[in-house]
Design an enzyme around this catalytic site. Structure first.
Site: not given
Ligand SMILES: *Cc1c(COP(=O)(O)O)cnc(C)c1O
Length: 410
Positions: A261, A328
């Site tokens: 991969g 956040c």
């Protein structure tokens, strides 16, 4: 790809955006096949989970690769992209018997990695050929997140349980056509890998009707300066010799398979982001970009270091920056990294952004997933649009409880 080409892509498609260089994918594919060019039957199955955009799958298919998949959805994506069912191998972990059965209905080679499902499958479908995933208990690399071959890993059937496998095969009369291992993500030491291969060869001798031996992946690519890279050429030479000896003793030429991969797509990728804010605190200079671990989680998940280049100001004086995101949550991409001087609005390019980057992205903080662009023949091709507001609402069912209550009360 040049910085100018990358900058133009951000102008045309906005930021953040993933860009993949098709030529680099092709070069890596050719490097691997060249290293094993004296093997009579070689099969490179691209691990779809690294980067599963269908245009990438189609491109990899056009190179002659097969596909390695870990879910029935990846199998379907592969078929959709034009892979033949027989060129897809399905190597799941911990999935239901039902999913495995459904994959066999699609005509795809299955790979089973536990005794329980092996026995159930063998009892129900003794005529469907099955590959077995072995765990040779060899540590590859040092990070326990990515070393899946060691003793307490959840992957594969332990080599200590071979007698048990043989009993199941005999009792069910099932047909084992492949032996597989995938020890982890880093072949740092070729000898460690070869040692694991010997274990696989030993295991393979127990099965008379094999068609292939699959060595999984683990090819390492450099992420930062000084990183070790798998010496593919040396590896090819050494494993080929051992494989040939095995086939000679086995009495037949088997297919040698791999499932890379990262090796194929990691270095082909650039993740381009824009600097929103340069924030000087008493101790640190933060460069805050228009992204976060919602788009690129590897640094926070694995501690991966992606090289970061300020392509808007490549010749600027180098200074130290902590590159962080805008969500956040603590989303640090780099701590006190030397990068050429950053101004607000500059484009930062993250290297090695092809593998496990977009495919691991999310909508956290209700941000849109980025666009993806494929660079081919000196041209940019949009292969995925940036998400939009409607995408955030897709599949959500708007239950207005106040209204229901009002109706119930009438
Ligand atoms: C993820 C995976 C691969 C690919 O690993 P890379 O390190 O990206 O090359 C290969 N085989 C299996 C079974 C996998 O799960």
């Amino acid at each position: 790809m040049t910085s100018d080409a990358l900058l133009n892509i951000t102008k045309e498609y906005g930021s953040p955006v993933y860009v993949y260089d098709a030529h680099k994918i092709e070069a890596q594919y050719n490097r691997l096949t060249t290293a094993f060019n004296s093997v009579k039957k070689l099969k490179i199955n691209y691990a779809a989970k690294a980067l599963s955009n269908i245009s990438i799958l189609k491109f990899v298919n056009s190179l002659g690769a097969g596909l390695d998949t870990v879910s029935i959805q990846e199998v379907k994506l592969g078929l959709h992209a034009g892979f033949k069912a027989k060129d897809i191998i399905y190597t799941p972990n911990g999935v239901s018997l039902e999913e495995i059965e459904n994959v066999t209905k699609l005509g795809t080679q299955i790979n089973i990695d536990n005794l329980s499902i092996l026995e159930q499958f063998g009892n129900k479908h003794p005529n469907i050929p099955v590959c077995i995933r072995i765990n040779p208990h060899v540590m590859a690399g040092g990070n326990t997140n990515i070393s899946v071959g060691h003793i307490d890993s959840k992957f594969g059937i332990s080599i200590h349980q071979i007698p048990h496998i043989l009993r199941i095969v005999e009792n069910t009369g099932m047909h084992i056509n492949g032996i597989h291992m995938h020890t982890g993500s880093d072949i740092l030491d070729i000898d460690v890998f070869l040692y694991a291969s010997e274990i696989l060869f030993e295991t393979a001798k127990n099965f008379k009707d094999l068609e292939f031996i699959d060595f999984g992946s683990g090819f390492k690519v450099p992420y930062k300066e000084g990183d070790i890279e798998t010496n593919i050429e040396e590896f090819g030479e050494k494993l080929t010799a051992r494989f040939k000896t095995f086939c000679k003793n086995y009495g037949r030429d088997l297919t040698l398979a791999f499932e890379p991969g990262k090796f194929l797509v990691s270095e082909a990728g650039n993740f381009l982001t824009k600097v929103n804010v340069v924030k000087q605190t008493t101790s640190t200079v933060f460069a805050q970009i228009d992204s976060g671990f919602n788009h690129l989680i590897r640094p926070m998940l694995y501690g991966s270091q992606h090289e970061i280049e300020n392509i808007s100001n490549p010749k600027g004086r180098e200074r130290f920056y902590s590159v962080v995101g805008y969500i956040c949550e603590t989303d640090t991409f780099a701590n006190n990294r030397r990068i050429s001087e950053i101004n607000e609005g500059d484009i930062l390019a993250f290297k090695n952004a092809g593998a496990y980057c977009y495919s691991m992205s999310s909508n956290y903080n209700s941000r849109y997933r980025p666009a993806e662009v494929l660079w081919y023949n000196n041209k940019a091709h949009l292969i995925r649009k940036r998400e939009c507001f409607d995408d955030l609402l897709t599949n959500q069912i708007d239950v207005s409880l106040e209204q229901k209550k009002a109706i119930a009360n009438t």
